[in-house]
Design a protein around this motif. Structure first.
Motif, mmCIF file in Angstrom:
data_model
loop_
_atom_site.group_PDB
_atom_site.id
_atom_site.type_symbol
_atom_site.label_atom_id
_atom_site.label_comp_id
_atom_site.label_asym_id
_atom_site.label_seq_id
_atom_site.Cartn_x
_atom_site.Cartn_y
_atom_site.Cartn_z
ATOM 1 N N ASP A 1 27.221 -4.553 16.552
ATOM 2 C CA ASP A 1 28.074 -3.675 15.763
ATOM 3 C C ASP A 1 27.302 -3.157 14.560
ATOM 4 O OD1 ASP A 1 30.147 -2.247 14.754
ATOM 5 O OD2 ASP A 1 31.319 -3.971 14.117
ATOM 6 N N PRO B 1 32.613 6.614 12.290
ATOM 7 C CA PRO B 1 32.224 5.853 13.484
ATOM 8 C C PRO B 1 32.702 6.495 14.781
ATOM 9 C CG PRO B 1 33.113 4.381 11.842
ATOM 10 C CD PRO B 1 33.361 5.771 11.352
ATOM 11 N N TRP C 1 28.044 -0.832 12.548
ATOM 12 C CA TRP C 1 28.897 -0.355 11.460
ATOM 13 C C TRP C 1 29.426 -1.492 10.607
ATOM 14 C CZ3 TRP C 1 28.336 4.536 10.711
ATOM 15 C CH2 TRP C 1 28.041 5.360 11.769
ATOM 16 N N GLN C 2 29.269 -2.717 11.030
ATOM 17 C CA GLN C 2 29.858 -3.846 10.316
ATOM 18 C C GLN C 2 29.355 -3.958 8.886
ATOM 19 O OE1 GLN C 2 32.306 -5.664 11.588
ATOM 20 N NE2 GLN C 2 32.503 -6.690 9.648
ATOM 21 N N VAL D 1 31.243 0.437 1.971
ATOM 22 C CA VAL D 1 32.108 1.590 1.718
ATOM 23 C C VAL D 1 33.383 1.153 1.010
ATOM 24 C CG1 VAL D 1 33.553 3.333 2.854
ATOM 25 C CG2 VAL D 1 31.189 3.001 3.571
ATOM 26 N N VAL D 2 33.983 0.066 1.466
ATOM 27 C CA VAL D 2 35.222 -0.417 0.847
ATOM 28 C C VAL D 2 34.962 -0.872 -0.588
ATOM 29 C CG1 VAL D 2 36.983 -2.217 0.959
ATOM 30 C CG2 VAL D 2 36.306 -1.019 3.029
ATOM 31 N N VAL E 1 37.204 7.319 1.659
ATOM 32 C CA VAL E 1 36.927 5.977 2.183
ATOM 33 C C VAL E 1 37.567 5.817 3.565
ATOM 34 C CG1 VAL E 1 37.450 3.527 1.868
ATOM 35 C CG2 VAL E 1 36.577 4.870 -0.039
ATOM 36 N N SER F 1 28.063 -1.614 6.947
ATOM 37 C CA SER F 1 28.402 -0.465 6.117
ATOM 38 C C SER F 1 29.875 -0.437 5.747
ATOM 39 C CB SER F 1 28.009 0.828 6.826
ATOM 40 O OG SER F 1 28.734 0.959 8.027
ATOM 41 N N ARG F 2 30.729 -1.033 6.532
ATOM 42 C CA ARG F 2 32.166 -1.042 6.205
ATOM 43 C C ARG F 2 32.425 -1.732 4.883
ATOM 44 N NH1 ARG F 2 33.540 -2.783 12.076
ATOM 45 N NH2 ARG F 2 33.691 -0.755 13.065
ATOM 46 N N GLY F 3 31.834 -2.880 4.699
ATOM 47 C CA GLY F 3 32.028 -3.619 3.449
ATOM 48 C C GLY F 3 31.504 -2.853 2.249
ATOM 49 N N LEU G 1 35.615 5.210 7.123
ATOM 50 C CA LEU G 1 35.862 4.023 7.949
ATOM 51 C C LEU G 1 36.375 4.358 9.344
ATOM 52 C CD1 LEU G 1 37.493 1.631 5.342
ATOM 53 C CD2 LEU G 1 35.164 1.589 6.214
ATOM 54 N N THR G 2 37.005 5.520 9.502
ATOM 55 C CA THR G 2 37.611 5.834 10.794
ATOM 56 C C THR G 2 36.925 6.991 11.506
ATOM 57 O OG1 THR G 2 39.229 7.252 9.699
ATOM 58 C CG2 THR G 2 39.877 4.969 10.116
#
Length: 75
Positions: A15, A69, A17-18, A24-25, A61, A20-22, A65-66
């Motif tokens: 994964d 990806p 994107w895992q 970005v949030v 944001v 980068s998610r944190g 996140l949606t």
């Protein structure tokens, strides 16, 4: 021994994107808190701009996140 991206994927999984998610949030939350702190001044124009900018940051944001990806995912 040089670091290779394949080694990182082997450790973290597939994964991509895992991580980068944190980021970005966390960044979005930090910016939102900083903008909402402008409301402490109690000047109507500044408060309105801060709340509007916070909404824009939250939309960015959620899009990151949606939508990102979904569009840049595996083909």
């Amino acid at each position: 021994m040089p670091f290779r991206p394949a080694d990182f994927r082997a450790v973290r999984g597939n994964d991509r994107w895992q991580g980068s998610r944190g980021a970005v949030v966390f960044t979005g939350a930090t910016v939102a808190i900083a903008l909402l702190a402008l409301a402490i001044v109690q000047i109507r124009l500044i408060t309105t701009m801060a709340v509007t900018a916070t909404g824009t940051v939250m939309i960015a944001v959620l899009a990151a996140l949606t939508l990102l990806p979904a569009f840049a995912g595996p083909r």
